[in-house]
Design an enzyme around this catalytic site. Structure first.
Site, mmCIF file in Angstrom:
data_model
loop_
_atom_site.group_PDB
_atom_site.id
_atom_site.type_symbol
_atom_site.label_atom_id
_atom_site.label_comp_id
_atom_site.label_asym_id
_atom_site.label_seq_id
_atom_site.Cartn_x
_atom_site.Cartn_y
_atom_site.Cartn_z
ATOM 1 N N ASP A 1 -7.731 19.354 -13.937
ATOM 2 C CA ASP A 1 -8.015 17.946 -14.149
ATOM 3 C C ASP A 1 -7.863 17.964 -15.821
ATOM 4 O O ASP A 1 -8.534 18.617 -16.804
ATOM 5 C CB ASP A 1 -9.500 17.695 -13.976
ATOM 6 C CG ASP A 1 -9.761 16.172 -14.381
ATOM 7 O OD1 ASP A 1 -9.111 15.783 -15.163
ATOM 8 O OD2 ASP A 1 -10.971 15.804 -13.791
ATOM 9 N N TYR B 1 -17.224 17.520 -14.194
ATOM 10 C CA TYR B 1 -17.223 16.152 -14.366
ATOM 11 C C TYR B 1 -18.240 15.728 -13.311
ATOM 12 O O TYR B 1 -18.112 16.004 -12.144
ATOM 13 C CB TYR B 1 -16.179 15.348 -14.292
ATOM 14 C CG TYR B 1 -16.202 13.718 -14.277
ATOM 15 C CD1 TYR B 1 -17.305 13.092 -15.037
ATOM 16 C CD2 TYR B 1 -15.835 13.277 -12.959
ATOM 17 C CE1 TYR B 1 -17.328 11.900 -14.916
ATOM 18 C CE2 TYR B 1 -16.178 11.795 -12.587
ATOM 19 C CZ TYR B 1 -16.826 11.262 -13.502
ATOM 20 O OH TYR B 1 -17.455 10.025 -13.229
ATOM 21 N N ARG C 1 0.967 -1.065 -0.057
ATOM 22 C CA ARG C 1 -0.160 0.171 0.071
ATOM 23 C C ARG C 1 0.874 1.333 -0.087
ATOM 24 O O ARG C 1 0.718 2.364 -0.633
ATOM 25 C CB ARG C 1 -0.986 0.007 1.438
ATOM 26 C CG ARG C 1 -1.634 1.242 1.482
ATOM 27 C CD ARG C 1 -2.810 1.212 2.260
ATOM 28 N NE ARG C 1 -2.887 -0.020 3.354
ATOM 29 C CZ ARG C 1 -2.205 0.561 4.574
ATOM 30 N NH1 ARG C 1 -1.585 1.755 4.848
ATOM 31 N NH2 ARG C 1 -2.082 -0.291 5.643
ATOM 32 N N LYS D 1 -8.462 6.827 -18.566
ATOM 33 C CA LYS D 1 -9.285 7.367 -20.159
ATOM 34 C C LYS D 1 -7.730 7.399 -21.001
ATOM 35 O O LYS D 1 -7.297 6.285 -21.374
ATOM 36 C CB LYS D 1 -9.569 8.976 -19.907
ATOM 37 C CG LYS D 1 -10.622 8.950 -18.570
ATOM 38 C CD LYS D 1 -11.734 8.222 -19.098
ATOM 39 C CE LYS D 1 -13.091 7.961 -17.864
ATOM 40 N NZ LYS D 1 -12.878 8.695 -16.736
#
Ligand code: PLP
Length: 390
Positions: free
Chosen positions: A185, A113, A60, A210
């Protein structure tokens, strides 16, 4: 053009593809493997208590497949520090919690978004965070939305799904004048088309799901910055709350990145051809594409982006019924959420990606269809939209 506005002219695009293929990794000294191995290990042996090998302790905190990805992402965005997350929303959550404290305020795009809006509107407001929506294309409106307690200006450019464009350089000045940070972004443009940190942004954020991943086979997110203190805050929460990508996700994302430049060129080529068909088509009320001279912020897009990408939004004369009809009639464009993959996708934002904005100031028009133009043959894509509109 004044000196103030010269940053975009000086963006250094050099070596992007070389960085995409090589940054963050050299062939494995043990085996010569030219690709980063998938280190499927949750923990790492220590040579005596605290004797970590190359800093690896627990996956992690850090994983040897994720680390090269993070170095590569930093290089792509011309930044010093990169952090990878299990999704774009995990990156968004980490950024918001690293920068904001109860009582703080942020400015968000008035067509942000839907997932970003939902997280801020439904979750962060419960923890004492206030927000004001403002159009990113209107620098004065963003300035007017700032308050003494504004700590963050959130910018998407191009925005999802209305493809509005914000002048990153000017917005960075506005944010910094008010002692706020600015995050861009950069999901829609990708670092190949736009370099927010070089234009003055503090943080570049991605849904790597994306264009960066590019093959619709992995969900991920990223934060890149130049500020060591901020990066430490990101690293603390990344480890502290654990929204990290697994090694296979990190591998897939790295593999996608190698062809990012090639794909973005092809996405842009194909989108231009589809725009040619749509612009002036009798069924179409308006085509929204930053590469069109008719786009209200075309000049800003041309200044800060090297091409205009693969996303197109289109409003139909026949309203909602025509929009739904188009979405149901394409054969190559697949009806699905998401974007930025090699395959072309079509969607109806009002009921799909942006359903969470219904009834709010961010609600999207119901005659709107969003296209994510893939890398198939342009003639097939144009033919598909043509038959679906006929
Ligand atoms: N930012 C933008 C512009 C997006 O389009 C998306 C997802 O569609 C996100 C952030 C969230 O990313 P993810 O779906 O990887 O959590």
């Amino acid at each position: 053009m004044s000196e103030q506005r010269s940053k975009a002219d000086n963006v250094n695009w050099q070596g992007f593809s070389t960085k995409a293929v090589h940054a963050g990794y050299e062939p494995d000294p043990l085996t010569g493997a030219v690709n980063v191995p998938i280190y499927a290990s949750s923990t790492f042996a220590q040579d005596g208590v605290g004797g970590m090998r190359n800093g690896f302790e627990y996956a992690r905190t850090g994983n040897p497949t994720r680390r090269p990805l993070e170095a590569n992402l930093a290089a792509l965005e011309s930044g010093s520090y990169g952090r990878a997350f299990s999704s774009g929303m995990a990156a968004t959550d980490c950024l918001l919690r690293s920068v904001l404290r109860p009582g703080d305020h942020l400015v968000i795009p008035d067509d942000a978004y839907g997932g970003t809006f939902r997280l801020i509107d439904k979750v962060f407001t419960q923890w004492g965070i206030e927000y004001t929506p403002a159009p990113v294309s209107d620098v004065d409106a963003v300035r007017a939305a700032m308050r003494p307690n504004t700590k963050l200006v959130w910018v998407e450019t191009p925005t999802n799904p209305l493809l509005n464009i914000g002048d990153i350089e000017l917005l960075a000045e506005v944010a910094h004048e008010g002692n706020a940070k600015i995050v861009v972004d950069n999901t829609f443009a990708s670092p190949y088309l736009q370099q927010p940190l070089q234009l003055g942004a503090d943080v570049a954020l991605h849904s790597t799901t994306k264009y960066i991943g590019g093959h619709s086979d992995v969900v991920g997110g990223a934060l890149v910055c130049n500020d060591e203190e901020l990066d430490h805050a990101f690293a603390f929460l990344q480890n502290g709350s654990g929204g990290v990508p697994g090694p296979f996700d990190a591998f897939l994302t790295l593999r996608g990145i190698k062809t990012l430049a090639l794909r973005m060129e092809r996405h842009s080529d194909n989108a231009e051809k589809v725009v040619e068909l749509l612009d002036g088509h009798p069924a179409v009320a308006s085509v929204i594409y930053p590469g069109l001279v008719s786009h209200p912020s075309h000049k800003i897009a041309a200044k800060q982006m090297r091409r205009f990408g693969g996303m197109i939004s289109v409003r139909l004369k026949g309203g909602k019924a025509a929009a739904l009809d188009l979405c149901s009639r394409t054969e190559i464009f697949t009806l699905a959420e998401s974007l930025g993959g090699v395959e072309s996708l079509i969607e109806f934002p009002g009921a799909m990606t942006h359903a969470s904005t219904a009834g709010s100031a961010l609600e999207v028009p119901d005659d709107l269809v969003r296209l994510s133009v893939g890398i198939e043959d342009a003639s097939d894509l144009v033919g598909d939209i043509e038959q679906a509109l006929s």
